[in-house]
Design an enzyme around this catalytic site. Structure first.
Site, mmCIF file in Angstrom:
data_model
loop_
_atom_site.group_PDB
_atom_site.id
_atom_site.type_symbol
_atom_site.label_atom_id
_atom_site.label_comp_id
_atom_site.label_asym_id
_atom_site.label_seq_id
_atom_site.Cartn_x
_atom_site.Cartn_y
_atom_site.Cartn_z
ATOM 1 N N LYS A 188 21.734 11.399 1.259
ATOM 2 C CA LYS A 188 21.848 10.763 -0.049
ATOM 3 C C LYS A 188 21.165 9.410 -0.004
ATOM 4 O O LYS A 188 21.800 8.356 0.079
ATOM 5 C CB LYS A 188 23.321 10.616 -0.461
ATOM 6 C CG LYS A 188 23.478 10.483 -1.976
ATOM 7 C CD LYS A 188 22.949 11.716 -2.697
ATOM 8 C CE LYS A 188 22.921 11.541 -4.190
ATOM 9 N NZ LYS A 188 22.312 12.677 -4.885
ATOM 10 N N SER A 381 20.847 17.077 -8.062
ATOM 11 C CA SER A 381 22.058 16.270 -8.135
ATOM 12 C C SER A 381 22.817 16.555 -9.439
ATOM 13 O O SER A 381 23.323 17.649 -9.619
ATOM 14 C CB SER A 381 21.718 14.787 -7.977
ATOM 15 O OG SER A 381 22.792 14.096 -7.380
#
Length: 583
Positions: A188, A381
């Site tokens: 991330k 995402s």
């Protein structure tokens, strides 16, 4: 003096009435649906050197506002695809003229256009591509053409893909801004530009593998189209062997070196026109208004288009407002005429809360009718969050997807405000954590732990819902999550995507799932186009902002956008690990 003011205000009123009347007169004329007539022996012109978006409004002032901003006006991907499809059987269209020096779209959108052109060739009608310079995306589309003509003094780019990430840590250090970061997931790395000056090894790994996957599709498809061995073409690219236009011709990447007048001669030859005769050419945007793509039918498939960053509320230009999309999914669920839903997604993600609001409506719709996700260039995402509960997920081989992870940023501006602006803060509160989300001081360890716990709970919620939607064991889902992005091919191998294909494939699956036969339904697009004057006012406001930002910051405008993003988005974020631009 009194008479002066009477004359002044009378003149001002007259001027206002004149412009008011002229405005409505012009708007009325502009909004009329004039019949578009296609001439015999016409060529459909595809000008792809402009922003390609999923859906555009019918704003007659769009061209004007884009001209004022010195920007090409966008064109709808659906207009392009429907125009190519209709031109295939239109006797008035003799061929396609492809103007694609570069294509301002993601690779999956480019793939859709390219596949539509391949289908068009079954008609036997030719495709001509000409350019002074071909970028790699432009050439990728042009590679399917029958005639690929490159200007002798031009250039063809064939040297591989690159992705560059911009880092702001040095800027923040100079400004005394501390971005306080909270995240879950090894990959991330959306926050890396704000806390590093280079890519982490994990980030480099995923970008490298993603680029190679996308480029593998690129090489394979061009090799097939041009009749070149894929290994040989990869070597041509890796070693940058195409350095002159003669190289492009010798390696059979183009069919001819020539000038625009020679292209016109070829078009006349195809159309059977005399030398120097005028060649009827019609743009895709104009041509799409000359026919009805789907005939009226009481059976309907709702196509809900979600494009941009994900935000809570109504959103705006270039963003997905959760209230708007949730409302459209709900309306489609409750409408008996809607037999199935296709959720078309082109988004790098955004607000976790907004993503969850839309996810809930997808879950509700799934109980009563088929809902299919069609991924465009990016559905990562929060974009993946929207798709993961759908019955079937369809993506292109080069779609960027996955990135199942979560983060939050709370910038500490206290030192910046004090040292740069001389502004200080003091406070009185009723509780220990009353100002937990403040940006006017740094957070203490206890406060940081509270927010980190929230991020971890958000990640657990995201991954558990993803595992449920994909019918995967949680451990298997976690193995492909951790914020990592995948190409469509990789995502299918990992169980995150069901089918490799484009928008038409998703519509066909939706129709079949609803028991509808071909020709027994029509597509309807949502959100519906806004009223003309609302479009106009919003367009004027957007254009004014763009002009102001462009003239104020110049080439730095895109970096200002990124800085604004981190300053404004302080909640939990489900967003791609980087702003990926492949070029």
């Amino acid at each position: 003096m009194k008479s002066f003011f009477k004359i002044f205000f009378a003149s001002l009123l007259a001027l206002a009435v004149f412009f008011f009347g002229f405005f409505f007169l012009f708007a009325g004329i502009a909004s009329q649906d004039n019949e578009i007539k296609v001439s015999e022996n016409s060529f459909l012109e595809l000008n792809l050197n402009r922003p390609i978006v999923e859906m555009t409004s019918d704003d007659p002032f769009a061209e004007l506002s884009q001209t004022l901003a010195n920007e090409p006006s966008p064109i709808s991907l659906q207009d392009i695809l429907e125009s190519i499809e209709h031109a295939k059987t239109d006797d008035k269209i003799k061929g396609i003229y492809l103007d694609a020096p570069s294509v301002m779209a993601g690779f999956a959108q480019v793939e859709e256009i390219r596949n539509a052109l391949i289908d068009f060739k079954e008609s036997g009608k030719p495709i001509l591509a000409y350019s002074e310079v071909f970028s790699e995306t432009g050439y990728y589309v042009a590679s399917v053409a029958d005639d690929i003509i490159l200007n002798p003094a031009g250039m063809l780019e064939m040297n591989g893909l690159v992705s560059e990430v911009t880092f702001f840590k040095g800027t923040f250090e100079k400004l005394n801004i501390e971005p306080q970061i909270f995240r879950v997931g090894t990959f991330k790395s959306a926050v890396e530009p704000f806390i590093r000056k280079d890519m982490s090894e994990a980030s480099k790994k995923q970008i490298s593998e993603l680029l190679n996957s996308v480029y593998g599709v690129f090489i394979k498809n061009i090799a097939e189209a041009r009749g070149i061995d894929a290994t040989e073409l990869r070597a041509i690219s890796d070693e940058y062997k195409v350095r002159t236009t003669e190289d492009a011709l010798n390696y059979k990447l183009v069919t001819k070196l020539g000038y625009y007048d020679e292209v016109l001669d070829r078009m006349r030859e195809i159309a059977g026109l005399e030398e120097s005769a005028s060649i009827p050419v019609i743009s895709a945007k104009k041509y799409s208004k000359s026919f009805v793509a789907d005939k009226y039918n009481s059976n309907r498939i709702a196509v809900i288009v979600a494009e941009g960053n994900i935000v809570s509320g109504k959103g705006g230009e270039g963003s997905i407002g959760s209230d708007v999309i949730a409302k459209e999914i709900r309306k489609a669920r409750l409408d008996d005429k809607i037999k199935a839903i296709v959720l078309r997604i082109n988004s790098p993600g955004g607000s976790a809360l907004a993503s969850d609001v839309m996810w809930r409506e997808v879950k509700m719709a799934k109980k009563v009718k088929p809902i299919i996700a069609s991924m465009s260039s990016v559905a990562a995402s929060g974009g993946y969050y929207m798709a993961m509960a759908c019955d079937t997920i369809v993506a292109q081989p080069n779609t960027i997807t996955g990135s199942i992870g979560i983060f939050s940023i709370i910038p500490d501006l206290s030192k910046f405000m004090d040292t740069k602006l001389g502004i200080t803060f003091d406070r009185v509160s009723t509780g220990q954590y009353s100002d937990l989300y403040t940006i006017s001081r740094s957070l203490n360890d206890a406060e940081k732990q509270i927010i980190q716990n929230m991020v971890e709970r958000g990640y657990e919620d995201f991954t558990s819902k993803a595992a449920e939607g994909r019918n995967m064991e949680i451990d298997d889902l976690l193995a492909v999550a951790s914020g990592r992005v995948w190409s469509g091919i990789e995502a299918k191998d990992n169980g995150l995507v069901d089918v490799l294909g484009g928008f038409d494939e998703a519509v066909n699956i939706a129709a079949q799932s609803a028991g509808l036969e071909e020709g027994d339904y029509m597509k309807v697009y949502y959100p519906e186009k806004k009223p003309f004057f609302q479009q106009l006012l919003e367009e004027m406001g957007t254009s004014a902002k763009l002009l102001h930002k462009k003239y104020t910051y110049g080439e730095m405008a895109q970096y200002i956008d990124e800085l604004e993003y981190v300053m404004e988005n302080k909640g939990l974020q489900t967003r791609m690990p980087f702003d990926l631009e492949i070029k």
